[in-house]
Design a protein around this motif. Sequence first.
Motif, short mmCIF file in Angstrom:
data_model
loop_
_atom_site.label_atom_id
_atom_site.label_comp_id
_atom_site.label_asym_id
_atom_site.label_seq_id
_atom_site.Cartn_x
_atom_site.Cartn_y
_atom_site.Cartn_z
N ASN A 1 21.95 144.42 89.24
CA ASN A 1 22.71 146.03 89.23
C ASN A 1 21.94 146.59 88.15
N LEU A 2 21.86 146.24 86.60
CA LEU A 2 21.29 147.25 86.08
C LEU A 2 20.03 147.52 86.61
N GLN A 3 18.99 146.75 86.84
CA GLN A 3 17.57 146.97 87.35
C GLN A 3 17.75 148.35 88.42
N ALA A 4 18.94 148.10 89.61
CA ALA A 4 18.84 149.09 90.44
C ALA A 4 19.64 150.37 89.91
N SER A 5 20.19 150.49 88.89
CA SER A 5 21.01 151.53 88.56
C SER A 5 20.40 152.71 87.94
N THR A 6 21.05 153.81 88.01
CA THR A 6 20.86 155.25 87.50
C THR A 6 20.92 155.06 86.11
N LEU A 7 21.83 154.34 85.51
CA LEU A 7 21.93 153.89 83.94
C LEU A 7 20.68 153.45 83.41
N ARG A 8 19.92 152.70 84.05
CA ARG A 8 18.69 152.21 83.68
C ARG A 8 17.58 153.13 83.57
N ARG A 9 17.64 153.90 84.66
CA ARG A 9 16.49 154.95 85.00
C ARG A 9 16.78 156.20 83.84
N VAL A 10 18.09 156.45 83.66
CA VAL A 10 18.35 157.55 82.66
C VAL A 10 17.73 157.02 81.24
N ILE A 11 18.37 155.91 81.09
CA ILE A 11 17.80 155.48 79.48
C ILE A 11 16.30 155.36 79.37
N ASN A 12 15.72 154.82 80.58
CA ASN A 12 14.18 154.90 80.22
C ASN A 12 13.44 156.10 80.44
N ARG A 13 14.18 157.22 80.85
CA ARG A 13 13.70 158.65 80.63
C ARG A 13 13.98 159.04 79.39
N ARG A 14 14.56 158.25 78.39
CA ARG A 14 15.07 158.62 77.08
C ARG A 14 16.20 159.76 77.12
N GLU A 15 17.00 159.77 78.04
CA GLU A 15 17.96 160.52 78.34
C GLU A 15 19.21 159.90 77.71
N TYR A 16 19.22 159.56 76.60
CA TYR A 16 20.20 158.71 76.00
C TYR A 16 21.59 159.44 75.94
N SER A 17 21.52 160.41 75.88
CA SER A 17 23.04 161.14 75.98
C SER A 17 23.84 161.00 77.18
N ASP A 18 23.03 160.66 78.29
CA ASP A 18 23.45 160.98 79.60
C ASP A 18 23.94 159.33 79.92
N ALA A 19 23.66 158.66 79.35
CA ALA A 19 24.12 156.90 79.62
C ALA A 19 25.54 156.85 79.57
N PRO A 20 26.50 157.43 78.62
CA PRO A 20 27.97 157.10 78.85
C PRO A 20 28.47 157.34 80.01
N ALA A 21 28.10 158.41 80.65
CA ALA A 21 28.71 158.87 81.93
C ALA A 21 28.17 157.92 83.32
N GLN A 22 27.20 157.29 82.93
CA GLN A 22 26.49 156.31 83.72
C GLN A 22 27.34 154.88 83.86
N PHE A 23 27.40 154.63 82.44
CA PHE A 23 28.37 153.39 82.41
C PHE A 23 29.59 153.63 83.27
N MET A 24 30.17 154.80 83.23
CA MET A 24 31.65 155.01 83.74
C MET A 24 31.62 154.95 85.30
N ARG A 25 30.45 155.06 85.92
CA ARG A 25 30.29 154.79 87.52
C ARG A 25 30.45 153.47 87.90
N TRP A 26 30.46 152.49 87.01
CA TRP A 26 30.62 151.06 87.27
C TRP A 26 31.98 150.48 86.99
N VAL A 27 32.93 150.97 87.65
CA VAL A 27 34.33 150.66 87.40
C VAL A 27 35.13 149.97 88.74
N TYR A 28 34.19 149.64 89.42
CA TYR A 28 34.59 149.43 91.00
C TYR A 28 34.11 148.02 91.15
N ALA A 29 35.14 147.20 91.90
CA ALA A 29 34.91 145.94 92.33
C ALA A 29 35.33 145.87 93.67
#
Length: 147
Positions: A98-126
């Motif tokens: 899931n980390l590999q497929a995530s926008t979270l990973r892509r955002v971080i790897n683009r050095r858009e560090y400040s966007d990471a918290p919002a991406q974490f918050m997308r992962w609240v569903y089971a």
Amino acid sequence: MRSLELAAEIAKPFEGLRLEPYHDPVGYPTIGYGHLLSRKPWADLSQWADIDEHEAERLLQNDMQSALSSVRNLIVVPLTDEQEAALVDFAFNCGAGNLQASTLRRVINRREYSDAPAQFMRWVYARSKKLPGLVRRRKAESDMWLS
């Protein structure tokens, strides 16, 4: 390693310690601090023995080490210990795939560090259900990321 210690600090309160096998919120057999026993939902728990606290700690450390390896393979930009710890807990909880497929990973790897918290918050569903525990956990990871 500091990031492993920090990641375990996040994981332990959310996972809790269960020395007997149990089904997690989506039915996977689990033990200790969230150690996955099988990917077969609702499998009969009697096939696994209880463990002690020492074994639970060992399983957690192995799981965290595996998550750390995944994070280090998937993230190609520099991270602080706290950022790495947040991602290790995320990978431990959500899975490296899931980390590999995530926008979270892509955002971080683009050095858009400040966007990471919002991406974490997308992962609240089971299973399409928003879980309050996952909301709190992602918030803890976001807070760790920002610290």
